[in-house]
Design a protein around this motif. Structure first.
Motif: not given
Ligand SMILES: Cc1ncc(COP(=O)(O)O)c(C=O)c1O
Length: 394
Positions: A300-307, A378-394, A370-373
């Motif tokens: 569930e946690i990972v699915k949420e991160a992929l939204t 959270e790192r994955l969600r942030k990364g994907l949000e950035e990818l979707v909204n701004h691309g692979m910014v450096e 669970e806690e580490e997951m």
């Protein structure tokens, strides 16, 4: 000119293992969190480990054992397969993991130049096992666009049209990298199609206990079917390297050929690992399913991160320990995205190109508590949000 320095075309023609590339990538980072490797976070049953601790001085543990596995373990596996998998007419060979089991089978069943069939997204190590043994005509069948189920209509048509008939069809149930489960009626249909065409069916059941949402894994049996199993994820025994092959006991000569291969690769699976497996089996399926239940939250946690990728682009995960996601258009080179996620966001996943599907990623939800997951997700969600909204910014 001599041959020194010339490497085999088989080895050169085999993909570079994705996990070694991922390990190299992880080594470049200071504090990476991995959703990459297909592992579980638990160790083998404590009671089983305690018992094995006492065995290190037993001389039989330091010697070779029978190639096909020690009799007590094979007996225990036959009982397990009869009761849990409804496999009543199967002989068993113990191997150093399911990957070695698969290589044994490819060597026993295929010749260089044969054709074989897998479905996308495919399990990368099985693909490499074909490549490295000279089975380079690997026909990749489609999965259903929504469910990712192997397309049985395509299989029927392809097997009837391909001359000579492909030697082996292989499916992973539930799947790696997709986590897709193959429902029993579909598995039976695939089996019937293989049987009618005179071709082998290898079913990899590594994740047999990793089923969610009330779904049930099932096995099928037949003279043309070989089932592969693993102790790695079930009992948290990845490093103990133990798996097994179940094949029809009615098959003339099959065991003899398998033994030739076994005798030249591991001779026998590690004896102490086999003893641990006997004790682990005493704990039984309940020990595993208790732990698998805990993975529902992780999923569930990972699915949420992929939204951020859009719900329609996240698939699989009804079994195994994986979710499978499509990256936004323009990101076919998923390894580039994986490197960017790793360096900029400190989280590592597997690129889909390793499974024949550029523009996708595999995310594992089995390797962290669970806690580490939550932290990794959270790192994955942030990364994907950035990818979707701004691309692979450096
Ligand atoms: C589908 C599948 N088969 C086989 C293996 C390898 O299992 P083992 O550790 O038993 O070699 C894995 C491990 O990730 C897997 O996902």
């Amino acid at each position: 000119m001599g041959s020194f320095g010339m490497l085999s075309r088989r080895a050169l023609g085999t993909d570079v293992p994705v996990m070694t590339q991922i390990r190299r990538l992880m080594a470049e980072l200071t504090n990476p969190m991995s959703l990459a490797q297909g592992v579980v976070y638990w160790q083998p049953p404590q009671k089983a480990l305690e018992k094995v601790k006492e065995l290190v001085w037993d001389p039989t543990v330091s010697s070779y054992g029978p190639d096909e596995g020690i009799p007590e373990l094979r007996e225990a596996l036959k009982n397990k397969m009869r009761e849990e998998n409804k496999l009543t007419k199967s002989a068993v060979m113990v191997t150093a993991g399911a990957n070695q089991a698969f290589v044994n089978l490819v060597l026993a069943l295929c010749d260089p130049g044969d054709s074989v069939i897998m479905f996308e997204p495919y399990y990368f190590n099985a693909y490499m096992a074909f490549q490295m043994t000279g089975v380079t005509d690997i026909i990749i069948g489609p999965g259903h666009p929504e469910t990712l189920y192997p397309d049985a209509d395509w299989l029927e048509k392809t097997l009837s049209e391909s001359k000579p008939t492909p030697k082996v069809v292989t499916v992973v149930n539930p799947g790696n990298p997709s986590g897709t489960y193959v429902p029993e009626p579909l598995l039976k249909r695939i089996s019937e199609i293989c049987k009618a065409s005179g071709c082998w069916l290898i079913v990899d059941n590594t994740y047999e206990y990793f089923m969610y949402d009330g779904l049930k894994h099932s096995c099928i049996e037949g003279d043309h079917i070989v089932n592969v199993f693993s102790f790695s994820k079930t009992y948290g025994m990845m490093g103990w390297r133990l798996g097994y092959i179940a094949y029809s006991e009615r098959l003339d000569g099959f065991a003899t050929e398998l033994l030739k291969i076994q005798d030249n690769i591991p001779i026998c699976a590690s004896i102490i690992s086999q003893r641990l497996a006997i004790y682990a089996l005493e704990e039984g399926a309940g020990w595993i399913t208790e732990r698998v239940k805990g993975l529902v939250k992780n999923r569930e946690i990972v699915k949420e991160a992929l939204t951020p990728l859009g719900k329609e682009n996240v698939k699989g995960g009804e079994g195994a320990i994986y979710l499978w996601a499509k990256l936004p258009e323009g990101h076919r080179d998923a390894f580039k995205v994986v490197r960017w996620l790793a360096h900029r966001h400190g989280v590592v996943v597997i690129p889909g190109g390793a499974s024949g599907c550029p523009g996708h990623i595999r995310v594992s939800f089995g390797g962290l508590k669970e806690e580490e997951m939550r932290a990794a997700a959270e790192r994955l969600r942030k990364g994907l949000e950035e990818l979707v909204n701004h691309g692979m910014v450096e």
